[in-house]
Design an enzyme around this catalytic site. Sequence first.
Site, PDB file in Angstrom:
ATOM      1  N   GLY A   3       4.126   0.671   2.175  1.00  0.00           N
ATOM      2  CA  GLY A   3       5.094  -0.242   1.761  1.00  0.00           C
ATOM      3  C   GLY A   3       5.840   0.284   0.534  1.00  0.00           C
ATOM      4  N   GLN A   5     -11.008   4.393  15.390  1.00  0.00           N
ATOM      5  CA  GLN A   5     -11.648   5.672  14.669  1.00  0.00           C
ATOM      6  C   GLN A   5     -13.050   4.859  14.053  1.00  0.00           C
ATOM      7  OE1 GLN A   5     -10.577   8.382  11.709  1.00  0.00           O
ATOM      8  NE2 GLN A   5     -10.698   9.660  13.416  1.00  0.00           N
ATOM      9  N   GLU A  24      -0.428   2.244   8.633  1.00  0.00           N
ATOM     10  CA  GLU A  24      -1.627   2.035   9.451  1.00  0.00           C
ATOM     11  C   GLU A  24      -1.387   0.978  10.498  1.00  0.00           C
ATOM     12  OE1 GLU A  24      -5.484   2.543   8.017  1.00  0.00           O
ATOM     13  OE2 GLU A  24      -6.595   1.403   9.659  1.00  0.00           O
ATOM     14  N   LEU A  84     -17.998   4.412   2.707  1.00  0.00           N
ATOM     15  CA  LEU A  84     -17.969   5.601   3.290  1.00  0.00           C
ATOM     16  C   LEU A  84     -18.657   6.891   2.794  1.00  0.00           C
ATOM     17  CD1 LEU A  84     -16.409   7.200   5.725  1.00  0.00           C
ATOM     18  CD2 LEU A  84     -14.816   8.079   3.887  1.00  0.00           C
ATOM     19  N   GLY A 132       0.769  -1.274   0.078  1.00  0.00           N
ATOM     20  CA  GLY A 132       0.066  -0.164  -0.210  1.00  0.00           C
ATOM     21  C   GLY A 132       0.797   1.088   0.121  1.00  0.00           C
ATOM     22  N   PHE A 166      -9.716  21.306   6.574  1.00  0.00           N
ATOM     23  CA  PHE A 166     -10.272  20.024   6.887  1.00  0.00           C
ATOM     24  C   PHE A 166     -10.390  19.978   8.381  1.00  0.00           C
ATOM     25  CE2 PHE A 166      -9.462  15.190   5.489  1.00  0.00           C
ATOM     26  CZ  PHE A 166     -10.402  15.254   4.212  1.00  0.00           C
ATOM     27  N   GLU A 224     -18.218  13.281   4.816  1.00  0.00           N
ATOM     28  CA  GLU A 224     -18.539  14.180   5.686  1.00  0.00           C
ATOM     29  C   GLU A 224     -19.474  15.561   5.127  1.00  0.00           C
ATOM     30  OE1 GLU A 224     -16.011  13.576   9.034  1.00  0.00           O
ATOM     31  OE2 GLU A 224     -15.910  15.679   9.165  1.00  0.00           O
ATOM     32  N   ARG A 277      -7.150  10.360  15.052  1.00  0.00           N
ATOM     33  CA  ARG A 277      -6.654  10.919  14.143  1.00  0.00           C
ATOM     34  C   ARG A 277      -7.239  11.916  13.328  1.00  0.00           C
ATOM     35  NH1 ARG A 277      -6.710   9.666   8.349  1.00  0.00           N
ATOM     36  NH2 ARG A 277      -8.834   8.426   8.740  1.00  0.00           N
ATOM     37  N   ARG A 301     -17.054  13.695  14.817  1.00  0.00           N
ATOM     38  CA  ARG A 301     -17.084  11.955  14.114  1.00  0.00           C
ATOM     39  C   ARG A 301     -17.632  11.192  15.451  1.00  0.00           C
ATOM     40  NH1 ARG A 301     -12.424  10.504   9.923  1.00  0.00           N
ATOM     41  NH2 ARG A 301     -12.740  12.005   8.406  1.00  0.00           N
ATOM     42  N   HIS A 344     -13.293   2.654  10.964  1.00  0.00           N
ATOM     43  CA  HIS A 344     -12.541   3.380   9.904  1.00  0.00           C
ATOM     44  C   HIS A 344     -11.195   3.280   9.805  1.00  0.00           C
ATOM     45  CE1 HIS A 344     -12.366   6.231   6.562  1.00  0.00           C
ATOM     46  NE2 HIS A 344     -12.028   7.128   7.417  1.00  0.00           N
ATOM     47  N   HIS A 392     -16.387   5.952  11.822  1.00  0.00           N
ATOM     48  CA  HIS A 392     -16.980   7.106  11.026  1.00  0.00           C
ATOM     49  C   HIS A 392     -18.560   7.006  11.095  1.00  0.00           C
ATOM     50  CE1 HIS A 392     -17.515   9.752   7.753  1.00  0.00           C
ATOM     51  NE2 HIS A 392     -16.322  10.058   7.678  1.00  0.00           N
TER      52      HIS A 392
HETATM   53  C1  LIG Z   1     -12.419   4.789   2.893  1.00  0.00           C
HETATM   54  C2  LIG Z   1     -11.200   5.255   3.696  1.00  0.00           C
HETATM   55  C3  LIG Z   1     -10.983   6.655   3.428  1.00  0.00           C
HETATM   56  C4  LIG Z   1      -9.947   7.207   3.988  1.00  0.00           C
HETATM   57  N1  LIG Z   1      -9.428   8.599   3.540  1.00  0.00           N
HETATM   58  C5  LIG Z   1      -8.234   9.096   4.133  1.00  0.00           C
HETATM   59  C6  LIG Z   1      -8.070  10.507   3.907  1.00  0.00           C
HETATM   60  O1  LIG Z   1      -8.665  11.195   3.249  1.00  0.00           O
HETATM   61  N2  LIG Z   1      -6.952  10.986   4.159  1.00  0.00           N
HETATM   62  C7  LIG Z   1      -6.071  10.348   4.925  1.00  0.00           C
HETATM   63  O2  LIG Z   1      -5.017  10.758   5.266  1.00  0.00           O
HETATM   64  N3  LIG Z   1      -6.416   8.971   5.281  1.00  0.00           N
HETATM   65  C8  LIG Z   1      -7.562   8.317   4.913  1.00  0.00           C
HETATM   66  N4  LIG Z   1      -7.714   6.978   5.091  1.00  0.00           N
HETATM   67  C9  LIG Z   1      -6.699   6.312   6.016  1.00  0.00           C
HETATM   68  C10 LIG Z   1      -5.813   5.655   5.005  1.00  0.00           C
HETATM   69  O3  LIG Z   1      -6.120   5.491   3.674  1.00  0.00           O
HETATM   70  C11 LIG Z   1      -4.926   4.388   5.391  1.00  0.00           C
HETATM   71  O4  LIG Z   1      -4.684   4.497   6.748  1.00  0.00           O
HETATM   72  C12 LIG Z   1      -3.828   4.058   4.638  1.00  0.00           C
HETATM   73  O5  LIG Z   1      -4.284   3.883   3.247  1.00  0.00           O
HETATM   74  C13 LIG Z   1      -3.351   2.604   4.991  1.00  0.00           C
HETATM   75  O6  LIG Z   1      -2.065   2.518   4.186  1.00  0.00           O
HETATM   76  P1  LIG Z   1      -1.174   1.143   4.344  1.00  0.00           P
HETATM   77  O7  LIG Z   1      -0.169   1.488   3.476  1.00  0.00           O
HETATM   78  O8  LIG Z   1      -0.770   1.286   5.899  1.00  0.00           O
HETATM   79  O9  LIG Z   1      -1.964  -0.205   4.134  1.00  0.00           O
HETATM   80  P2  LIG Z   1      -2.915  -0.559   2.815  1.00  0.00           P
HETATM   81  O10 LIG Z   1      -2.866   0.362   1.736  1.00  0.00           O
HETATM   82  O11 LIG Z   1      -4.055  -1.103   3.400  1.00  0.00           O
HETATM   83  O12 LIG Z   1      -1.735  -1.696   2.450  1.00  0.00           O
HETATM   84  C14 LIG Z   1      -1.589  -2.949   3.043  1.00  0.00           C
HETATM   85  C15 LIG Z   1      -0.884  -3.676   1.940  1.00  0.00           C
HETATM   86  O13 LIG Z   1      -0.316  -4.887   2.858  1.00  0.00           O
HETATM   87  C16 LIG Z   1      -0.570  -6.067   2.340  1.00  0.00           C
HETATM   88  N5  LIG Z   1      -0.679  -7.093   3.302  1.00  0.00           N
HETATM   89  C17 LIG Z   1      -1.550  -6.979   4.234  1.00  0.00           C
HETATM   90  N6  LIG Z   1      -1.372  -8.274   4.923  1.00  0.00           N
HETATM   91  C18 LIG Z   1      -0.351  -9.002   4.295  1.00  0.00           C
HETATM   92  C19 LIG Z   1       0.052 -10.282   4.444  1.00  0.00           C
HETATM   93  N7  LIG Z   1      -0.317 -11.161   5.422  1.00  0.00           N
HETATM   94  N8  LIG Z   1       1.241 -10.601   3.457  1.00  0.00           N
HETATM   95  C20 LIG Z   1       1.675  -9.835   2.644  1.00  0.00           C
HETATM   96  N9  LIG Z   1       0.834  -8.808   2.218  1.00  0.00           N
HETATM   97  C21 LIG Z   1      -0.037  -8.356   3.158  1.00  0.00           C
HETATM   98  C22 LIG Z   1      -1.846  -5.660   1.269  1.00  0.00           C
HETATM   99  O14 LIG Z   1      -1.583  -6.598   0.132  1.00  0.00           O
HETATM  100  C23 LIG Z   1      -1.524  -4.216   0.872  1.00  0.00           C
HETATM  101  O15 LIG Z   1      -0.671  -4.232  -0.123  1.00  0.00           O
HETATM  102  C24 LIG Z   1      -9.035   6.502   4.806  1.00  0.00           C
HETATM  103  C25 LIG Z   1      -9.286   5.176   4.961  1.00  0.00           C
HETATM  104  C26 LIG Z   1     -10.292   4.515   4.377  1.00  0.00           C
HETATM  105  C27 LIG Z   1     -10.594   2.947   4.673  1.00  0.00           C
END
Ligand SMILES: Cc1cc2nc3c(=O)[nH]c(=O)nc-3n(C[C@H](O)[C@H](O)[C@H](O)COP(=O)(O)OP(=O)(O)OC[C@H]3O[C@@H](n4cnc5c(N)ncnc54)[C@H](O)[C@@H]3O)c2cc1C
Lengths: 299, 617, 130, 126
Positions: free
Chosen positions: B15, B233, B370, B245, B12, B113, B248, B381, B281, B346, B235
Amino acid sequence: MSTQVTEQEQTEDPAEDQSEHQQRRLAEKAERREARDRMRERAETDLEKADTVFDLKVFRYDPDIPEKEKPRFDTFPVPFTKGMTVLDALMYARDHYDSSLTFRHSCRQAVCGSDALFVNGTQHLGCKTQIVDLGDEDDARVPGTVRVEPLPHQEVVKDLVVDMEHFYDQMNAVEPFFDPDDLPAPDEEQRQARENREKIKMSTRCIWCGACMSSCNIAAGDNEYLGPAAINKAYRFAMDEREGEGKKQERLEIIEQEHGVWRCQTQFSCTEVCPKDIPLTEHIQELKREAVKNNLKFW
Amino acid sequence: MYEHDVIVVGAGGAGLRAAIAAHEEGADVALVSKLHPVRSHTGAAEGGINAALRDGDDWTDHAYDTMKGSDYLGDAPAIETLCETSPEEVIQLEHWGMPFSREDDGRVSQRPFGGLSFPRTTYAGAETGHHLLHTMYEQVVKRGIKVYDEFYVMDLAVTDEADPENRECHGCVAYDIKNGEIVGFRANNGVVLATGGDGQAFDHTTNAVANTGDGPAMAYRAGVPVEDMEFVQFHPTTLPSTGVLISEGVRGEGGILYNAEGERFMFEYGYANNAGELASRDVVSRAELTEVNEGRGVEDEYVYLDMRHLGEERVLDRLENILHLAEDFEGVDGLVEPMPVKPGQHYHMGGIEVNEHGETCVSGLYAAGECACVSVHGSNRLGGNALPELIVFGAQAGYHAAGRDLGEALVETGPSAAIEHEDDLGAPVEPGALGPTDDDVAADGGERAADGGQLATPAETVERTVEQQRQRVERLKGRDGRNHAEIRDKLQKAMTRWVNVFREEEGLKKALEIIRECREEYQHVAVSDPSDTYNTDVIHTIETRNLIDVAETITLGALARDEFRGAHWRAEHQERKDDEWLKHTMVQWSDGSPELYYTDVILEGAEKAYEPKVRSY
Amino acid sequence: MSQSYDRGLVEDFGRWREFSAGMWAWIFHKFTGWVLIGYLFTHIAVLSTATIGEAAYTNTISGLESLLVVRFLEVGLLAVAVFHILNGLRLLFVDLGVGLEAQDRSFYASLVLTGAIVVASVPTFLAGAI
Amino acid sequence: MADYYSSFDPKGSRWFLQRLTAAFLVVVLAFHFMLLHFVNHAADVTFMQTHLRMQQPGYFLTMVAFLVTATFHGVNGVYNALVNQGLDGTPKTVVKYGLILASVLLIAQGIRVAMAMAGIIIGPAA
Ligand SMILES: Cc1cc2nc3c(=O)[nH]c(=O)nc-3n(C[C@H](O)[C@H](O)[C@H](O)COP(=O)(O)OP(=O)(O)OC[C@H]3O[C@@H](n4cnc5c(N)ncnc54)[C@H](O)[C@@H]3O)c2cc1C
Ligand code: HEM
Ligand code: SF4
Ligand code: F3S
Ligand code: FES
């Protein structure tokens, strides 16, 4: 903990071990039966309670399992609930009837592009397709049968899962990354006119679901054809004014190669199925014109 | 076995950024992800990325807002790193071609925001996360970074010293989803966990089906403490059937919330007499649930969000996207009927304890995004602060893992940082692993072989873990037993019922009991699909085990913290108790018997010291 | 289709393929194009009688025209040509980026118009033959 | 993917010509149909009429242009269709030259016919 376990096992004599093992197998069997019954019961009560039930007819295939080596369809009765999508129905079937039912899914909100499927004969995202929208307008809102198959023209790995490698290869073939002729200082933004962002906006929405590629007859016949998604990706960069003329020239050369834009026969099916409403045909056509214009300069 | 300098688990936002950083540093880096990178849930983020870019704004203001938003549970060094680095990371994204929305002069747009003192949220339409994710994946492609997609990481290869702070991580073990092979990944320099959220611990969430907390669960079982897990958190406006979602923005434009009786309950029942629907929220979420619990919910489940009175023109102009969401995911036409909404999980503020360089207390193991808790969000947050966290700390972890010297970290990690241990939590059942069983242990996730770190080579550590996991899968597939889906369902329902927006002591205890039951049932779980090809049954079954562990730590933390702070609300304790609770909760697996302890919150930053104040907006 | 890979038995199994307007248009255009080029060759062959002599030419033409089949074939040719022209125009517009949103409607319009023109010209074509 | 950078037809000139010829053909073909089916009934066509028309240099040139463009358009269309269906390698080369030969013959024969009609060359039997 694990050391303890081995100790325990060592003290047991083989005969006892045998019977205990067997006993455990039996217990497991019983448990499994019970669990299965419970699952079925759960489904049955759901079915009784539901006002409407429809049949989910799903393509099944698994090269690893003798019974599934030959492709077939399985039908699962699914109780309809308001707001149910094709993906919800698949998950219901998997969690209540057959945990080996396999499909990709993740976001449930049309952004991850995992679940492009062939639903009732057209490409759809499972999570974005309401069951009621598949019904016959005048008759019943909920259709009697919903038929779900893997994307056509892609190799099926198992059940509804297709091999996406080829699609990824095509995407990668157009140098799908921003590569400007020059950049401002590290702490300075590049400027981009609003109109220019608007121009590329739709093209940046692609979620790599592969629906377009699967719907295109040309791509089906010519495996090397870049396909609408990759060409759209090329469009996204070629039209981005931040990249500069030099790179644009290179990009036009890429999309003009043997299996590039000229292969498109304007069938429009890509545009029709794209879940992100990207005007793919329009973008391809614009690139063709851009290429011709560009070449006329040298005539 | 595959071998690389740096292995990044998860592709994500966090990563991908970590991988690019490690690559910039010259390391041989590989991404291992259970989903193809562009399928990660970062793509779902809508709102934006906070960064102090403009004249008149300053990163220290951003830091102040963040600290205040965190209800003074964030660590100042981490918050300062976040806010100071965010602008350069955002410009970096711009240089990588991210299609930000633009101002007339061609610069990146910013919008106001919630909780921010300056309009500093940069955005790209209503799909900021999508663009961030794709832009970074493009850079990964450009650099030719190796991606192992559809490899499910099952466990970390960590040595077995008694004290987790002496342990070392040498890699990880993954299940190759395509063919069912179990393969070792050896990391010469480090493993970065970036596995994202764990919303699937609840049955109603905006998170993806793949957000199952694998990273925190694996790190936790390897001995790394998890921090502030009780802070989740919720929502207030998500669609009931899917959890999608509803921004807001609808309430911002004047959308109104009604209960089943048609009452505008935010005013009618005095939840927020001034702000009404626009209260924060947590307040709105609690109000909605109270309505439902008191029998005024629609179908005992949700309330209505109505925007019909705004008029078609205005809705189409500003909220068109919402119409599509309601139509596509709920089958409701927002112009002719009100939209059903209810609160949903959320974001998880808590996670794997790391310092501001992304390091955990196990050497060679990093976490970012996250799944980690550097503690920038504290107990709550702010919108738009998660995405900068991904890029800032993703980069830090990547650089550090690849060997860049980032100086001394100010945040301490590991059990040695404990200031106090919790001895009588009053949990109704013993949490943690079940007593010794037979070979089901292997199926349950495997235990560390107790060799006290005797293994000679890192490669052997990886090999051993591979072997354990191979047995685990064989056992799961070889036996007859229960389907994990049932257990997951039960767990999710219990979490949503008892560890949701409202938390009461009795309910939390009840939840712990149910979690215990789930653990017991999980002992008899089996995978019924015998296939080696794309066996999602295996993966979902293992994920369920991870969810159990994560859910337990959330509940333990929630039970321990008897105060009301940020997102954590306790029925019996309605105020913030700064004297007692200005500290982080830590849960450490301690080889199967979780230990709870506390560490200091660092309010002392390099720039300034933050004084806890009443949080009001 | 030498290039497409063998997708095995799964590809052929039960998968529906639903053609949309654009695909039909493509198929029809192809078909009509081939008929037209085929006709062009035949046409030149027939006209080649002119190199033999005046009488041969006139006789061949009127001989052919007196056959009812030929008249019907001519109607067919007209249909094919008219469709190819109309859809060709549609394609030209598409190439210019005009009316892409109405691509399905313009295809149906081509079909309807072709039908109308053909029906209207039947009397002219068959005149004198029956 | 090695041959991605090889060039099918640089500049897409054949694609472009296909469109240009199409645009030209719309006009001429319509004219042709009108003239020979509606104004003059095909059944009534005699060599004399044809001869008179062909004697006009404008008509003659138009018809030759018609022939050339139609041949290019049609043959190129056929070739593209075959390539799109996966025609490649030696068969592709064979078909290509085959089609070129056929076109040249067709055009040559067509012009011969037209000249005969115009009375420029008199056929053997005349
Ligand atoms: C609907 C929504 C709206 C949001 N809006 C905002 C916003 O406007 N602004 C903001 O700042 N934040 C926002 N957030 C929060 C933010 O998007 C997330 O916290 C953030 O994207 C998480 O990113 P990440 O890279 O940590 O994880 P993710 O993007 O979830 O990536 C996780 C990765 O890990 C991999 N993975 C997981 N488990 C394993 C495993 N066992 N083995 C191998 N790979 C694995 C998955 O394949 C994936 O590639 C929002 C969240 C949501 C759900
Ligand atoms: C009168 C006006 C005509 C127009 C507007 C027209 C238009 C077009 C266009 C735009 C194409 C390209 C389709 C594509 O590549 O996607 C095409 C293809 C073709 N045309 Fe025409 N055309 C006309 C007349 C003719 C004539 C007289 C002939 C026969 C000699 C002919 C034979 C063909 C053939 C064989 C193809 C290729 C079909 C295929 O794709 O398989 N056309 N036409
Ligand atoms: S262009 Fe549309 S259909 Fe094609 S992959 Fe992208 S989102 Fe899917
Ligand atoms: S369907 Fe195929 S032919 Fe062109 S317009 Fe779309 S790529
Ligand atoms: S589940 Fe992500 S697009 Fe459908």
